[in-house]
Enzyme design. Structure first.
Site, mmCIF file in Angstrom:
data_model
loop_
_atom_site.group_PDB
_atom_site.id
_atom_site.type_symbol
_atom_site.label_atom_id
_atom_site.label_comp_id
_atom_site.label_asym_id
_atom_site.label_seq_id
_atom_site.Cartn_x
_atom_site.Cartn_y
_atom_site.Cartn_z
ATOM 1 C CG ASP A 96 -2.124 -1.315 1.480
ATOM 2 O OD1 ASP A 96 -1.606 -1.731 2.124
ATOM 3 O OD2 ASP A 96 -3.018 -0.712 0.934
ATOM 4 C CG ASN A 136 -3.399 -14.125 -1.339
ATOM 5 O OD1 ASN A 136 -5.040 -13.856 -0.733
ATOM 6 N ND2 ASN A 136 -2.662 -12.902 -0.852
ATOM 7 C CD GLU A 140 -7.388 -9.919 -2.108
ATOM 8 O OE1 GLU A 140 -6.164 -9.624 -1.617
ATOM 9 O OE2 GLU A 140 -8.792 -10.382 -1.713
ATOM 10 C CG PHE A 141 -5.713 -10.095 3.074
ATOM 11 C CD1 PHE A 141 -6.055 -10.916 4.524
ATOM 12 C CD2 PHE A 141 -5.827 -8.905 3.129
ATOM 13 C CE1 PHE A 141 -5.969 -10.362 5.654
ATOM 14 C CE2 PHE A 141 -5.584 -7.714 4.410
ATOM 15 C CZ PHE A 141 -6.293 -8.804 5.700
HETATM 16 C C1 BDR Z 1 -3.808 -7.890 -0.845
HETATM 17 O O1 BDR Z 1 -3.881 -8.159 0.952
HETATM 18 C C2 BDR Z 1 -2.872 -7.216 0.932
HETATM 19 O O2 BDR Z 1 -1.896 -7.964 2.404
HETATM 20 C C3 BDR Z 1 -1.799 -6.087 0.365
HETATM 21 O O3 BDR Z 1 -1.577 -4.690 1.021
HETATM 22 C C4 BDR Z 1 -2.830 -6.894 -0.584
HETATM 23 O O4 BDR Z 1 -3.745 -5.651 -0.947
HETATM 24 C C5 BDR Z 1 -3.495 -9.170 -1.496
HETATM 25 O O5 BDR Z 1 -3.519 -9.664 -0.909
HETATM 26 CA CA CA Z 2 -3.387 -3.620 0.391
#
Ligand code: BDR
Ligand code: CA
Length: 311
Positions: free
Chosen positions: A15, A158, A164-165
């Protein structure tokens, strides 16, 4: 004319580069930085946004603290990747500016209200703050040109097989924002995993030689080492600045229009983004622009020129 942009973020190593790209590139008029709980608690992400601006000499952009927790679940910060304070392992300077008196939602609302032109939102964390804007300020949503969000994936995730996060941290917020009808671009793992921070990239950034470059190179080394340890990716992916890069230069990525929905209920798929690239759900209108293929060199040129333009 530069594009008016609000950057909503959760810094987080990657970021920080989104902040720098938005602050340094002449095609962006950065009107506000708002922070959300995600990679760390909102206290950490609000502090880290100010660290990013302090290091790079970015002044005069209001920075606000936003939501402490996702809409419908506990926060689970990405401390295994970004460390306990979301910028782990790096010496942080004392910050040179205070937080804005307004919270993130109030600041976003003021910027939308006061802007002569519609405003683009780059979002690089969970969409909690933006969901609150949708809920509290329906009258202002037409002032948003579009949202360009890093999150989701057309394929695997992930934090879970398909999650995804940013999507998984606040799936309800993503659903609300998708339902709002605000034009939406998804910059998912399928493309950010093409933005690998190779050894050559790391040394080119370090070689810029400025304070911002030295700090940035440290962040990239840490990011790559945690990605190596936990993601088996020694050249970690620089996800978040791609949102800003796509606002600056649409040629940096190819895109396609598609239907995207987020799974809110599955035992194994909560937070997964279902992106209908094959147009199988014919009756469901396309509601998003999906980034697909990255022009890798173009992307790194943007990042490196931004770092070089800062202090
Ligand atoms: C996203 O998750 C965060 O850890 C990173 O900053 C990015 O925004 C990737 O999955
Ligand atoms: Ca981020």
């Amino acid at each position: 004319m530069p594009t008016p942009v609000i950057l909503d973020c959760d810094p987080g190593y990657d970021d920080v580069f989104a902040i720098w790209l938005a602050a340094a590139n002449d095609a962006v008029d950065l009107r506000a930085i708002t922070t959300v709980a995600g990679n760390g608690t909102v206290d950490h992400t609000a502090l880290n946004a100010r660290v990013a601006c302090t290091v790079a000499g970015v002044r005069g952009v209001p920075i606000a603290r936003g939501a402490e927790s996702p809409l419908a679940q506990e926060l689970a910060p990405a401390d295994w990747i970004h460390g306990a304070n979301a910028l782990g392992g790096v010496d942080l300077p004392d910050v040179a500016m205070s937080l804005d008196d307004r919270d993130a939602v109030a600041l976003i609302a003021d910027v939308l209200r006061d802007s002569a032109e519609s405003v683009t939102i780059a979002a690089t964390g969970p969409l909690t703050n933006i969901a609150h804007v949708v809920q509290r300020h329906p009258d202002l949503l037409s002032r948003i040109e579009r949202i360009v969000w890093m999150g989701g994936s057309t394929g695997r995730g992930n934090v879970s097989p398909f999650g995804e996060f940013n999507a998984s941290t606040d799936p309800e917020a993503l659903a609300l924002v998708l339902d709002s009808g605000i034009p939406f671009t998804m910059v998912g793992l399928n493309i950010t995993h093409q933005a690998l921070i190779t050894r050559e990239v790391r040394s080119r950034i370090r070689a810029i030689g400025t304070e911002t470059a030295r700090f940035g190179a440290e962040l990239l080394e840490r990011f790559c080492s945690t990605y190596d340890a936990f993601g088996d990716m020694p050249d970690g992916p620089l996800h978040d600045p791609l949102t800003v890069a796509m606002i600056i230069d649409p040629e940096v990525a190819t895109t396609v229009r598609a239907r995207v929905d987020v799974e809110l209920h599955g035992d194994h798929t909560r937070g997964a983004t279902a992106v209908d690239l094959l147009e199988l759900a014919h009756r469901r209108p396309k509601n998003a622009t999906i980034a697909l293929e990255l022009d890798v060199d173009r992307y790194w040129r943007l990042i490196e020129s931004a770092v070089a333009a800062l202090r």
